[in-house]
Motif scaffolding. Structure first.
Motif, PDB file in Angstrom:
ATOM      1  N   TRP A  15       6.387  69.122   5.422  1.00  0.00           N
ATOM      2  CA  TRP A  15       7.255  69.934   6.272  1.00  0.00           C
ATOM      3  C   TRP A  15       8.687  69.447   6.267  1.00  0.00           C
ATOM      4  O   TRP A  15       9.621  70.240   6.302  1.00  0.00           O
ATOM      5  N   TRP A  16       8.896  68.132   6.198  1.00  0.00           N
ATOM      6  CA  TRP A  16      10.265  67.621   6.242  1.00  0.00           C
ATOM      7  C   TRP A  16      11.034  67.994   4.973  1.00  0.00           C
ATOM      8  O   TRP A  16      12.253  68.229   5.019  1.00  0.00           O
ATOM      9  N   GLN A  17      10.350  68.097   3.838  1.00  0.00           N
ATOM     10  CA  GLN A  17      11.020  68.514   2.608  1.00  0.00           C
ATOM     11  C   GLN A  17      11.368  70.000   2.654  1.00  0.00           C
ATOM     12  O   GLN A  17      12.404  70.413   2.119  1.00  0.00           O
ATOM     13  N   ILE A  19      12.180  71.597   5.384  1.00  0.00           N
ATOM     14  CA  ILE A  19      13.349  71.680   6.268  1.00  0.00           C
ATOM     15  C   ILE A  19      14.615  71.274   5.525  1.00  0.00           C
ATOM     16  O   ILE A  19      15.656  71.942   5.627  1.00  0.00           O
ATOM     17  N   ALA A  22      15.571  74.039   3.224  1.00  0.00           N
ATOM     18  CA  ALA A  22      16.163  75.154   3.973  1.00  0.00           C
ATOM     19  C   ALA A  22      17.616  74.860   4.338  1.00  0.00           C
ATOM     20  O   ALA A  22      18.474  75.754   4.276  1.00  0.00           O
ATOM     21  N   LEU A  23      17.915  73.620   4.696  1.00  0.00           N
ATOM     22  CA  LEU A  23      19.298  73.245   5.001  1.00  0.00           C
ATOM     23  C   LEU A  23      20.187  73.365   3.763  1.00  0.00           C
ATOM     24  O   LEU A  23      21.317  73.861   3.847  1.00  0.00           O
ATOM     25  N   THR A  26      20.746  77.063   3.086  1.00  0.00           N
ATOM     26  CA  THR A  26      21.669  77.622   4.070  1.00  0.00           C
ATOM     27  C   THR A  26      23.112  77.254   3.738  1.00  0.00           C
ATOM     28  O   THR A  26      24.014  78.093   3.807  1.00  0.00           O
ATOM     29  N   SER A  69      12.115  71.943  -2.936  1.00  0.00           N
ATOM     30  CA  SER A  69      11.179  73.025  -2.667  1.00  0.00           C
ATOM     31  C   SER A  69      10.297  73.412  -3.854  1.00  0.00           C
ATOM     32  O   SER A  69       9.352  74.164  -3.680  1.00  0.00           O
TER      33      SER A  69
END
Length: 170
Positions: A15-17, A19, A22-23, A26, A69
């Motif tokens: 999950w941390w990867q 996030i 996603a940053l 973005t 990702s």
């Protein structure tokens, strides 16, 4: 019925990867937005050259997001003697089927960082690095399962200069 297709997948990213990816994505979108706004509002050559920094940052952020990702899957079609390395980012999947002549053997060895790697050797001296594990027993178990599925030999090289062929049926 004999199974002719084999899939070896890296699974899902932690999950941390996700996030972090996603940053990065973005930030890439924000840079692209600023780049196109700068060009459309003030289209002088000086402004266009200066705004390419946003485009360069967008490329950097895309590469960062992609590295956090991407998931790599290996597909083998034993009957047709083909393999495919498929790269997956979310629902987008890319890969090309390639031919191989022979699957030679699976090897398990310890690298310089004390990580045990499982490699699939094919066409004499080519190989895939299929997985890595921190414990030898885990890597050997995975190697043994793959060797049984592919019906090839397993080389235990976990101790340098003392490699041995493993009997798949003890």
């Amino acid at each position: 019925m004999e199974q002719n297709r084999i899939l070896i997948s890296q699974g899902n990213r932690p999950w941390w990867q996700i996030i972090v990816a996603a940053l990065f994505y973005t930030a890439m979108i924000a840079c692209l937005y600023h780049y196109f706004i700068e060009i459309s509002l003030r289209a002088s050559p000086r402004i266009i050259r200066r705004s390419t920094v946003y485009l360069q940052l967008a490329i950097f952020f895309f590469a960062g997001g992609f590295s956090f990702s991407v998931v790599k899957d290996y597909y083998f079609d034993i009957k047709k003697r083909k393999y495919k390395i498929q790269f997956c980012v979310g629902p987008v999947k890319m890969g090309i089927w390639k031919k191989f002549r022979n699957l030679n053997y699976i090897s398990v060895f310890r690298n310089g960082r004390n990580i045990y790697e499982v490699n699939l050797w094919y066409d004499r001296n080519r190989h895939f690095n299929l997985m890595a594990a921190s414990e030898a027993t885990t890597a050997l178990l995975m190697g043994k399962q793959l060797a049984e599925k592919l019906d090839i030999d397993l080389l235990d090289a976990t101790f340098p200069h003392n490699s041995k062929w493993v009997d798949k049926n003890p």
